[in-house]
Write a protein that holds these residues in place. Sequence first.
Motif, short mmCIF file in Angstrom:
data_model
loop_
_atom_site.label_atom_id
_atom_site.label_comp_id
_atom_site.label_asym_id
_atom_site.label_seq_id
_atom_site.Cartn_x
_atom_site.Cartn_y
_atom_site.Cartn_z
N LYS A 146 8.58 -31.81 -18.15
CA LYS A 146 9.25 -30.87 -17.27
C LYS A 146 8.81 -29.46 -17.63
O LYS A 146 8.78 -29.08 -18.81
CB LYS A 146 10.77 -30.98 -17.39
CG LYS A 146 11.53 -30.11 -16.40
CD LYS A 146 13.03 -30.36 -16.51
CE LYS A 146 13.81 -29.53 -15.49
NZ LYS A 146 15.27 -29.77 -15.57
N ASP A 201 4.06 -30.40 -5.98
CA ASP A 201 4.18 -31.74 -5.40
C ASP A 201 3.17 -32.70 -6.03
O ASP A 201 3.48 -33.88 -6.30
CB ASP A 201 3.97 -31.69 -3.90
CG ASP A 201 5.09 -30.95 -3.17
OD1 ASP A 201 6.19 -30.83 -3.75
OD2 ASP A 201 4.85 -30.49 -2.04
N LYS A 246 4.27 -33.71 -9.48
CA LYS A 246 5.36 -34.68 -9.40
C LYS A 246 4.84 -36.09 -9.22
O LYS A 246 5.39 -37.06 -9.78
CB LYS A 246 6.28 -34.29 -8.23
CG LYS A 246 7.53 -35.16 -8.15
CD LYS A 246 8.45 -34.67 -7.03
CE LYS A 246 9.71 -35.53 -6.94
NZ LYS A 246 10.61 -35.07 -5.85
N THR A 294 7.87 -32.90 -13.65
CA THR A 294 8.85 -32.20 -12.84
C THR A 294 8.71 -30.70 -13.06
O THR A 294 8.53 -30.23 -14.19
CB THR A 294 10.28 -32.64 -13.23
OG1 THR A 294 10.39 -34.06 -13.06
CG2 THR A 294 11.32 -31.94 -12.37
#
Length: 515
Positions: free
Chosen positions: A253, A314, A317, A322
Motif C-alpha cells: 500500500k 488502476d 491495483k 493499493t
Amino acid sequence: MVRAAGAVRPRLARFARTAAPRVARFARAAAPRLARITRPKTWQYTAGAATAGLALAAGVVTAAGPWDSTGQRTAERDRAVATEHAGGTDHGRGAAASGTASGSPRPAPSAGAVLTGLDGAATPGGVKAAPGDQDLAALLDPLLRDDPALGEHRAAAVVDLTTGKRLYGLDSDAALTPASTTKIATAVAALTAMGPDHRLTTRTALEPDTGELVLVGGGDPTLTAREEAHGLAGLRTLAEQTAAALKKRDVRKVTLSYDTTLYAGTDLHPIGVNENLARVTALMADEGRTDDSTSGPAPRVPDPADAAARTFADLLKQHGITTSPPGPSKATGRATTLATVSSPPLSALVERMLTNSDNDLAEALARHTAVATGKRADFAGAGAAVTARLKQLGLPVRGARFHDGSGLDRTDLITPDLLTALLTEAAGPSRPQLRAVLTGLPVAHFTGTLAGRYTDGAAGLVRAKTGTLTGVNTLAGTVTTPDGHLLAFAFLAHGTTDAWSAQSALDRAATTLAS
C-alpha cells in the motif's frame, strides 16, 4: 514513363558493361560442351537470353517502388551503409529484432542526403548540375508571384542541397508566419542539443520512511497506457515493474503522487484549449487523448498529468498494490528509483513529429531543448533555446521569432532562407545526427500530412512539412528533379482566403520542381 526510362537507361548501361566480361567467360568455358550439341547456335541463344534476362531484372529493380525511379531511395541505402554513422533511428522493432540484450534497439546508420547521381559520375558533391536561376524563375514566378490564391504576402526560396546556393528567391528574407513548418526548426534544435540517441524517461521513485510513491514525468507525450505499446514507453510495463519492486520490499500500500516539475510556467498554449494538442505537461499518457487516435486533432483530458496518474493507480491495483488518490508532489533527492521506461530514441520521435505534424511532441521537444541548454522550460524559454541553437549553428535567424515549438502560435516568424538553411544543414555530410529531419518529412501521396495530396507525377518525389492556419499556408521540404538532383524549397503564403486553393498552388510549385 519517359522519366522512368531515362532513369533506368544509365543503370542498364552500367549493368551491361559489368555483365559482358562474365558472359564472355561463361561462353568460353561452355564452348567445348556446347560444341557437342547437335544445334550449334543454341549456346548463343542461351547466352543472349541470359544477358537480356539479367538486364531486364536490373531494369525492374531500378524502376521498383513508387519513388525509386530516380534512384533516390537506393542511393540513400548505399550511402547509409558506406558511412556507417550510428544515427539511432528506431522503428519500433524492439529488442528481439535488434539483437540487444538490454532491450534497447540498435541505432540504425545515418547518411548524408546529398547523394551520388544515377550514372555514378564523380561530379562535385556527387550529383548533377542544378538548374539555372533563370530557368527556375521562369517556372516558379507565374506560380508563386502571380497566383492570387496565395494571398497578400508570399515568400519563397529554392536551394541546391549540394552547395547551399540559393537558386530562386521571392522575398526570401521576409519573415512570415510559418505554421507547422516551425517543427523543422524544433527538430534541428532538439537533435543538436540532445543527440539522436537521447530518450525520454518516465520513472517511479519511493520516498524513504513515508511510503510515498512518486510517478515522475519525463516529458514523454508518447508514453502509452494501451495494451500494445508498439515500441513506445509503456505505462503498463512501468506499473508491473514498480509493483514487483514494491513487493520485494514487502510494500502493498502506498501514497501515490505525481511529479511534473521538469517543466515550468503555464501548461496552457496561447491558443487555449484546443483539440490540436493537450496541455503541455511533463506527464501524460497517449497525449491526453480520450479516443483511440494516435495522431491529428482529438478531444483531450482537462488534466493530462492527473489522468495518467489515475490510470497508473488502476494498473498498480491489478498487480496487488493499493494506492491513495494521486496528487501533485515532487520527488526528493533521497527517493529511490524503482522502475523506468524510456521512449524510442529522439531520432524516431522527430520523425513521428514531422510525419504526423505532432504538436504535443513538438512542444515537448522544444522544452527538452530548453532543459538541455539551461533555459527555463516554459514557452518563452523553449523559444529562446531553439533560437540560440540555430544561431550557434550559424543559420540565418534574423527576423525569426519562436513562441512555441509546434507553430500553432500565430506570432511565430520564419523566413524561407532560414527554412531552406535548416534543410541544407540536415543534408550536410557532417551532420548525420540531423538525418531524421529529412527522413521524417511526409512523402507526397504516401505518408503523414501529404498522404492525400500529389496524386499526379510528383507522388513520391516531394518530401515536405506542411503548415496550415487560418489565412496561412506553408510548405517546406526537399524535391528530387528528373535528373536525380536534390533541392530544398520553402514556400510561405500569408493572407490566403481559400485554404484548399492556396494548398493546391503550393503543391503545383513543388510539382514543377519535380518535373
